[in-house]
Design an enzyme around this catalytic site. Structure first.
Site, PDB file in Angstrom:
ATOM      1  CG  ASP A  84      -1.984  -0.876   1.270  1.00 41.18           C
ATOM      2  OD1 ASP A  84      -2.220  -1.459   0.221  1.00 41.18           O
ATOM      3  OD2 ASP A  84      -2.649  -0.987   2.313  1.00 41.18           O
ATOM      4  CE  LYS A 119      -7.052  -0.561  -1.501  1.00 38.70           C
ATOM      5  NZ  LYS A 119      -7.567  -1.332  -0.400  1.00 38.70           N
ATOM      6  CG  MET A 127      -8.569   6.559   6.842  1.00 36.52           C
ATOM      7  SD  MET A 127      -9.315   5.252   5.861  1.00 36.52           S
ATOM      8  CE  MET A 127      -9.724   4.061   7.121  1.00 36.52           C
TER       9      MET A 127
HETATM   10  N1  SAH Z   1      -4.447  -0.803   8.811  1.00 34.58           N
HETATM   11  C1  SAH Z   1      -3.960   0.492   9.225  1.00 34.58           C
HETATM   12  C2  SAH Z   1      -4.969   1.572   9.045  1.00 34.58           C
HETATM   13  C3  SAH Z   1      -5.383   1.823   7.637  1.00 34.58           C
HETATM   14  S1  SAH Z   1      -6.442   3.176   7.528  1.00 34.58           S
HETATM   15  C4  SAH Z   1      -3.512   0.404  10.671  1.00 34.58           C
HETATM   16  O1  SAH Z   1      -3.784  -0.573  11.325  1.00 34.58           O
HETATM   17  O2  SAH Z   1      -2.871   1.356  11.120  1.00 34.58           O
HETATM   18  C5  SAH Z   1      -5.360   4.478   7.185  1.00 34.58           C
HETATM   19  C6  SAH Z   1      -5.338   5.472   8.307  1.00 34.58           C
HETATM   20  O3  SAH Z   1      -4.505   5.000   9.362  1.00 34.58           O
HETATM   21  C7  SAH Z   1      -4.744   6.812   7.957  1.00 34.58           C
HETATM   22  O4  SAH Z   1      -5.688   7.662   7.307  1.00 34.58           O
HETATM   23  C8  SAH Z   1      -4.404   7.337   9.317  1.00 34.58           C
HETATM   24  O5  SAH Z   1      -5.536   7.813  10.011  1.00 34.58           O
HETATM   25  C9  SAH Z   1      -3.936   6.075  10.017  1.00 34.58           C
HETATM   26  N2  SAH Z   1      -2.467   5.941   9.918  1.00 34.58           N
HETATM   27  C10 SAH Z   1      -1.799   4.945   9.367  1.00 34.58           C
HETATM   28  N3  SAH Z   1      -0.465   5.123   9.503  1.00 34.58           N
HETATM   29  C11 SAH Z   1      -0.308   6.269  10.181  1.00 34.58           C
HETATM   30  C12 SAH Z   1       0.815   7.010  10.632  1.00 34.58           C
HETATM   31  N4  SAH Z   1       2.064   6.589  10.415  1.00 34.58           N
HETATM   32  N5  SAH Z   1       0.593   8.152  11.304  1.00 34.58           N
HETATM   33  C13 SAH Z   1      -0.653   8.580  11.533  1.00 34.58           C
HETATM   34  N6  SAH Z   1      -1.749   7.938  11.127  1.00 34.58           N
HETATM   35  C14 SAH Z   1      -1.593   6.793  10.455  1.00 34.58           C
END
Ligand code: SAH
Length: 480
Positions: free
Chosen positions: A255, A277, A390
């Protein structure tokens, strides 16, 4: 469907074309390609029709269809033919022929008059032995031709050769592979193989025996897929298992969220495919990702599907596994540190705390239908922490709804941008100014919003990168 497309075998079958002009010529050429035995009746014939009649399959008969109608437009005469095409503009003839054909179950087509046809011809892409027929059921022939052009461009020139090659292998494949399903897998694999690719690209191709051996071997090595969580960004937050799998993989699908430092760890000669995405823009649609995973595993490859954070937290990991399951592909799942856990740790914000929060909720503001499906009453309760994934785009609605449902407008919030990476920024604020803080500090994705008393602990517990939080003094919370 008003018309059923079927492929008819006209080889050496008697067919009749009435008329000898340009339209008749087109139809004659089509029938000749299909190997039909053609009789063409007309008072005069185009030069090219005359030329074609030098061959064995086209017989010309000079006659006036109106004057000789008593002889020609009769059941006795027309019944000799399996298929008739009327390519004259004489309506009397067309109607007569159509009526007789209808009564005698002869296939009849009157050019440009759908009412006088009991079959119609589609637009055809001819890459013999492969042919593609496109029909608008007579509603929009130009559209059908337009679609044909698109398909013409899409289909490799040599696709017919590939079909011929498969035909030449058929007997040997039946001898070698007893079961029907086994043969089905063989062909699926073959058409997707480097051998098929060689043929389609005019490269030299090995003999049938070698191809059959190579495909059978490929089918024996079973591929599998590991759905791996890459964590929030810091490569040192990868699990040992995740690291091992990405270093063993033949192909890695990742991703956009997976950090470049982690991508660096993938084995050098592995294939690296980004199916990234961004919110709202799915650069590769989900069902296509599913298909790609299946395809590569079926090739016998070790596939890693690498996802940001944890694959089961807002990651659609479940949907991908269902597709694998359907195709009987072996899979495993490696959890990762989800953004809420990673960001809170690197921002010095304990998600729970005996004084301030007894539970923690992970929510996404990017809902399938509407953000209104969230349970606002539960979310607005005090003594809990909400980690919003998100949430940037919806931050204004988010704080308004929470406040409307009774949440204190002064509840501390923290926005963690690029959490756990060298670019991490933590912005602090209050629920009532959440969206302002996001806008004024130019926060961009990925960012996690933490709402709850614990957010204020960042003032004291921040530790990462000697970082200086962008503070909001009024929110400073004293720990008792
Ligand atoms: N599967 C992922 C989440 C996917 S949804 C998990 O478990 O973390 C994607 C969202 O995750 C982003 O829009 C943000 O809100 C959050 N996110 C993922 N990585 C991040 C990071 N390094 N810092 C801040 N927010 C993050």
């Amino acid at each position: 469907m008003n018309y059923l497309p079927i492929n008819i075998d006209l080889r050496n079958k008697p067919t009749l074309v009435l008329g000898g002009g340009g339209v008749a010529l087109r139809k004659i050429k089509m029938l000749l390609k299909a190997g039909a035995q053609i009789t063409c009746i007309s008072l005069y014939f185009e030069d090219e029709i005359q030329k074609l009649s030098k061959g064995q399959k086209l017989h010309l008969r000079k006659a006036d269809l109106v004057a000789d109608s008593a002889k020609i437009l009769t059941t006795a005469f027309l019944s000799k033919y399996q298929l008739v095409i009327t390519a004259t503009d004489n309506e009397f003839i067309a109607k007569r022929v159509y009526q007789i054909a209808q009564d005698n179950q002869i296939l009849v087509n009157t050019v440009d008059n759908r009412n006088l046809c009991n079959y119609i011809t589609p637009a055809i892409v001819d890459r013999s032995p492969i042919s593609v027929a496109i029909s608008s059921s007579g509603t929009a022939p130009v559209l059908a031709r337009n679609i044909r052009e698109k398909i013409e461009k899409m289909l490799p020139q040599n696709i017919g050769q590939l079909a011929k090659k498969a035909h030449s292998m058929r007997h040997a494949v039946i001898q070698n592979i007893a079961s029907f399903t086994g043969r089905k897998h063989f062909w699926e694999r073959f058409f997707d193989s480097e051998h098929a690719d060689d043929l389609l690209n005019n490269r030299e191709i090995v003999n049938n025996e070698t191809i059959i051996k190579s495909i059978t071997n490929q089918l024996k090595t079973k591929g599998e897929v590991a759905l791996v969580g890459a964590g929030p960004g810091d490569p040192e937050l990868l699990t040992i298992k995740a690291l091992r799998l990405i270093q063993e993989a033949d192909v890695v699908f990742h991703d956009r969220l997976v950090s470049p430092e982690i991508i660096e760890l993938v084995r050098r000669d592995a294939e690296l495919i980004s199916v990234g995405k961004t919110q709202g823009h799915h650069s590769v649609p989900q069902d296509q990702i599913n298909q790609l995973l299946v395809k590569h595993a079926q090739k016998g490859q070790k596939v890693v599907r690498l996802k940001g954070g944890d694959p089961f937290v807002f990651g659609r990991g479940g949907e991908e596994l269902q597709a694998l399951k359907q195709h009987g592909i072996k899979f495993s799942i490696v959890p990762g540190i989800t953004a809420a856990v990673g960001c809170s740790a690197y921002a010095g914000i304990p998600l729970t705390h005996r004084d301030f929060a007894q539970n923690v909720l992970f929510v996404t503001a990017h809902c399938k239908n509407s953000i209104d499906t969230l349970d606002w009453v539960s979310l607005a309760r005090e003594k809990q922490t909400i980690a919003v994934y998100m949430g940037l785009m919806k931050s204004e609605v988010l704080s308004a709804k929470l406040i409307a449902h009774g949440k204190n407008p002064q509840t501390p919030v923290a926005i963690v941008e690029n959490g756990t990476t060298q670019q991490q920024r933590v912005v602090r604020g209050q629920l009532q100014n959440l969206s302002e803080r996001i806008a004024s500090q130019n926060i961009s994705s990925p960012a996690l919003i933490i709402i709850g008393e614990v957010a204020a602990l960042n003032d004291d517990l921040a530790w990462f990168k000697n970082h200086e939080p962008i503070n909001n003094e009024t929110n400073r919370l004293k720990i008792a």
